[in-house]
Design an enzyme around this catalytic site. Structure first.
Site, PDB file in Angstrom:
ATOM      1  N   ASP A  76      57.836 -19.502  27.408  1.00  0.00           N
ATOM      2  CA  ASP A  76      58.170 -20.834  26.908  1.00  0.00           C
ATOM      3  C   ASP A  76      57.571 -21.894  27.830  1.00  0.00           C
ATOM      4  OD1 ASP A  76      59.447 -23.221  25.961  1.00  0.00           O
ATOM      5  OD2 ASP A  76      60.973 -21.960  25.041  1.00  0.00           O
ATOM      6  N   SER A 120      60.404 -26.212  20.804  1.00  0.00           N
ATOM      7  CA  SER A 120      60.461 -24.750  20.702  1.00  0.00           C
ATOM      8  C   SER A 120      60.992 -24.277  19.349  1.00  0.00           C
ATOM      9  CB  SER A 120      61.333 -24.173  21.817  1.00  0.00           C
ATOM     10  OG  SER A 120      60.718 -24.405  23.054  1.00  0.00           O
ATOM     11  N   SER A 185      63.773 -20.468  20.666  1.00  0.00           N
ATOM     12  CA  SER A 185      62.717 -19.455  20.513  1.00  0.00           C
ATOM     13  C   SER A 185      63.222 -18.168  19.872  1.00  0.00           C
ATOM     14  CB  SER A 185      62.039 -19.152  21.854  1.00  0.00           C
ATOM     15  OG  SER A 185      61.646 -20.318  22.501  1.00  0.00           O
ATOM     16  N   GLU A 345      61.288 -13.194  25.383  1.00  0.00           N
ATOM     17  CA  GLU A 345      60.961 -14.539  25.868  1.00  0.00           C
ATOM     18  C   GLU A 345      61.259 -14.712  27.355  1.00  0.00           C
ATOM     19  OE1 GLU A 345      61.873 -19.242  24.984  1.00  0.00           O
ATOM     20  OE2 GLU A 345      63.524 -17.831  24.891  1.00  0.00           O
ATOM     21  N   ASP A 350      60.008 -22.870  30.982  1.00  0.00           N
ATOM     22  CA  ASP A 350      60.138 -24.176  30.332  1.00  0.00           C
ATOM     23  C   ASP A 350      61.297 -24.979  30.925  1.00  0.00           C
ATOM     24  OD1 ASP A 350      59.789 -25.978  27.784  1.00  0.00           O
ATOM     25  OD2 ASP A 350      61.894 -25.425  27.758  1.00  0.00           O
ATOM     26  N   HIS A 354      61.079 -28.659  32.810  1.00  0.00           N
ATOM     27  CA  HIS A 354      61.790 -29.851  32.339  1.00  0.00           C
ATOM     28  C   HIS A 354      62.421 -30.611  33.498  1.00  0.00           C
ATOM     29  CE1 HIS A 354      61.238 -29.834  28.083  1.00  0.00           C
ATOM     30  NE2 HIS A 354      61.719 -28.613  27.922  1.00  0.00           N
ATOM     31  N   HIS A 392      54.237 -23.923  23.611  1.00  0.00           N
ATOM     32  CA  HIS A 392      53.647 -25.258  23.797  1.00  0.00           C
ATOM     33  C   HIS A 392      53.375 -25.420  25.271  1.00  0.00           C
ATOM     34  CE1 HIS A 392      57.535 -26.099  25.439  1.00  0.00           C
ATOM     35  NE2 HIS A 392      58.100 -25.703  24.314  1.00  0.00           N
TER      36      HIS A 392
END
Ligand code: NAG
Ligand code: NAG
Ligand code: NAG
Ligand code: ZN
Length: 536
Positions: A76, A120, A185, A345, A350, A354, A392
């Site tokens: 992610d 996501s 996800s 995942e 991710d 953040h 992404h």
């Protein structure tokens, strides 16, 4: 011979072309010593290195078999810069993450129907369901307006995930994540919601929708046909499965308001089909009796699972690693006949980005790479396709011009304008802004705790969390027909390519009479589940 000459010409071009940078003579605060292998100063070294690579490319043998098994790994937010910086974390610019050894790569374009830069939710609908949809929407096409209560009640706009395609072709299926199992996800594999935040009934109510009509994501995992068929489900997020007035094994309150205990429902329902095991810690996972477990649900945290760095630093012995879960999931699925589709995942890459936690994000990327190495080792390239990609990018930058071998987490000296050092890693936005500028002046990052694993790397624009990025992400593939992943394509092409290689979903072969015989039993069991759900 001609190849040799071309390589040398290209090399010469690079050497002279590099002169451009020489007046920016880089120097850094911290770097490892003696990082340059003296061989690298010779022409021969690089020509040999390139020829070895070329030899491998020329000698590649196409594997044109169909895949019996597919493991899809999703990093992610694992942008190109994240991968490149993680090579330094592994020990040098020349290092490779495990999946960078995969023979075939492609590019995936990640925008969504109504969003230039994706989240996501719409991306998991793309890479698991084969269609692009709206921002924050999961498992519904773009006719669904975000947070529209009625959208998911219309099954004409539902999409079907590749996990469901696999199930329909009698493949075993499973999902694994380091985030909440109801997070966007993994939810792309089984849920249909117009709002990704609807992970429990209370969130549905908060959006002004009726939770008796609109099923939340946790409920869907337990009751929907996709979730009902998963042989293995491993991740975090217990809180969405139990009531607010109830406590989980680690004394955390649930988040539901409807009084349901979905963990017990899962156990009761799956037990009707086979031996079902619910576990909540690493010790139980380590001592699992695989031969005697047909359905496995592991929820190892009330929320997302912990960062690997925290697990190591704080000695959190109850927390399995992504590799632990990967190994367990593969063992659960390998004992099934006829192959499997497994989604795994690395979700905390991710989360860390953040918060501008660059060190943690790279550590999570290393964990992800380790899990993939293990999966490749536990499986056979001849029959098992492994696909690695990201949903992404992030606004995460790897800046110039540190010297070779510089500490990736350090700073470069100095800006030619404000004459202060600046971090090699930084973000276009996010909470790191707070100590990037003080009173309108940029701060020397060395003076604000860069050594802390939770240092928030500098950011240009203040935001509570950094944003995703809009550029393409990579796709890495190894195994049967991995070459089909070459090129640059829309993200929603990925499950179609996987389905083609496994001959499932739109590419499913005609039902054979042998498997037809078991279909009525299968359908009966499913109907029982559905009826059960209707009368609940
Ligand atoms: C792959 O599956 C298709 C469809 O079932 C079949 O026609 C084809 O022969 C298979 N290919 C191989 C190499 O087994
Ligand atoms: C579930 O939690 C809600 C919200 O805290 C509470 O009002 C309700 O009484 C609880 N239900 C049960 C069955 O405990
Ligand atoms: C599980 O079953 C396999 C295959 O039948 C066997 O080789 C293995 O020893 C069994 N493991 C345990 C722990 O019983
Ligand atoms: Zn994110």
């Amino acid at each position: 011979m001609i190849r040799n000459i071309l390589v040398i010409i290209l090399l010469a071009g690079c050497i002279f072309g590099d002169e451009y940078h020489s007046h920016h003579k880089p120097s850094t605060v911290k770097k490892s010593s003696n990082v340059i292998n003296e061989q690298e100063r010779t022409t021969k070294y690089w020509v040999n290195q390139a020829q070895d690579t070329l030899k491998k490319i020329v000698n590649k043998k196409l594997n044109t078999k169909n895949a019996t098994n597919i493991i899809m790994f999703l990093g992610d937010g694992m942008s190109f810069s994240t991968v490149a910086a993680t090579r330094m974390y592994l020990g040098g610019e020349e290092k490779k993450l495990s999946f960078e050894e995969f023979e075939y790569t492609g590019f995936s374009k990640t925008y969504c129907v109504d969003a230039q830069v994706a989240d996501s939710a719409c991306t998991s609908t793309a890479y698991l369901n084969g269609i692009k949809t709206n921002y924050e929407v999961i498992g519904l096409n773009a006719k669904a307006t975000v947070a529209d209560c009625d959208a998911q009640l219309d099954d004409k706009i539902w999409t079907e995930s590749i996990l469901r395609w696999a199930q329909k072709s009698h493949k075993a299926t499973g999902i694994v994540t380091t985030t909440r199992i109801t997070h966007a996800s993994p939810a792309g594999g089984y849920a249909h919601v117009s709002e990704r935040d609807w992970e429990n009934d209370h969130e549905v109510s908060l959006s002004g929708c009726d939770p008796n009509k609109v099923d939340d994501i946790a409920e869907q995992l337990v009751y929907n046909v996709e979730g009902a068929n998963f042989k293995v489900i491993l991740g975090g997020g217990r809180a969405n499965f139990i009531n607010q007035t109830e406590k989980d094994e680690e004394n955390n309150n649930g988040k539901r308001h409807d009084g349901k205990n979905l963990i017990n429902v899962w156990k009761n329902e799956r037990s009707k089909l086979g031996k079902a095991e619910y576990i909540w810690n690493k010790q139980q996972l380590d001592s699992l009796d695989y031969n005697n477990t047909e359905y496995l649900l592991g929820l190892f945290e009330h929320d997302h699972m912990r960062y690997n760095m925290d697990v190591k630093a704080q000695g959190l012995v109850l927390e399995p690693s992504l590799s632990d879960m990967t190994s367990a999931a593969i063992k659960m699925l390998q004992k099934e006949d006829g192959g499997y589709f497994l989604f795994i995942e690395g979700g905390m890459i991710d989360q860390a980005h953040h918060y501008n936690y660059a060190q943690i994000s790279l550590d999570e990327t290393k964990e992800f790479s380790d899990a993939i190495a293990l999966a490749r080792k536990m499986t056979n390239e001849e029959d098992t396709l492994i696909v690695v990609t990201a949903d992404h990018s992030h606004v995460f930058t790897y800046s110039g011009y540190p010297e070779r071998g510089s500490n990736i987490f350090g700073a470069v000296e100095v800006s030619d304008i404000d004459e202060l050092p600046y971090a090699t890693l930084s973000y276009a936005n996010g909470p790191g802004f707070a100590h990037t500028f003080v009173d309108g002046k940029r701060v020397d990052p060395n003076t604000v705790g860069m050594d802390d694993p939770k240092f928030q790397y500098p950011a240009t624009v203040p935001r509570e969390k950094d944003t995703h990025g809009g550029e393409d992400v990579a796709v890495y593939a190894s195994g049967p027909m991995a070459h089909l992943f070459s090129g640059n394509y829309e993200q929603n092409t990925i499950p179609l390519i996987m389905a083609y290689i496994m001959k499932i979903g739109p590419y499913a072969a005609e039902e054979k009479s042998a498997s037809c015989a078991i279909m009525p039993v299968f359908m009966l069991l499913l109907s029982m589940l559905i009826i059960n759900k209707l009368i609940k």
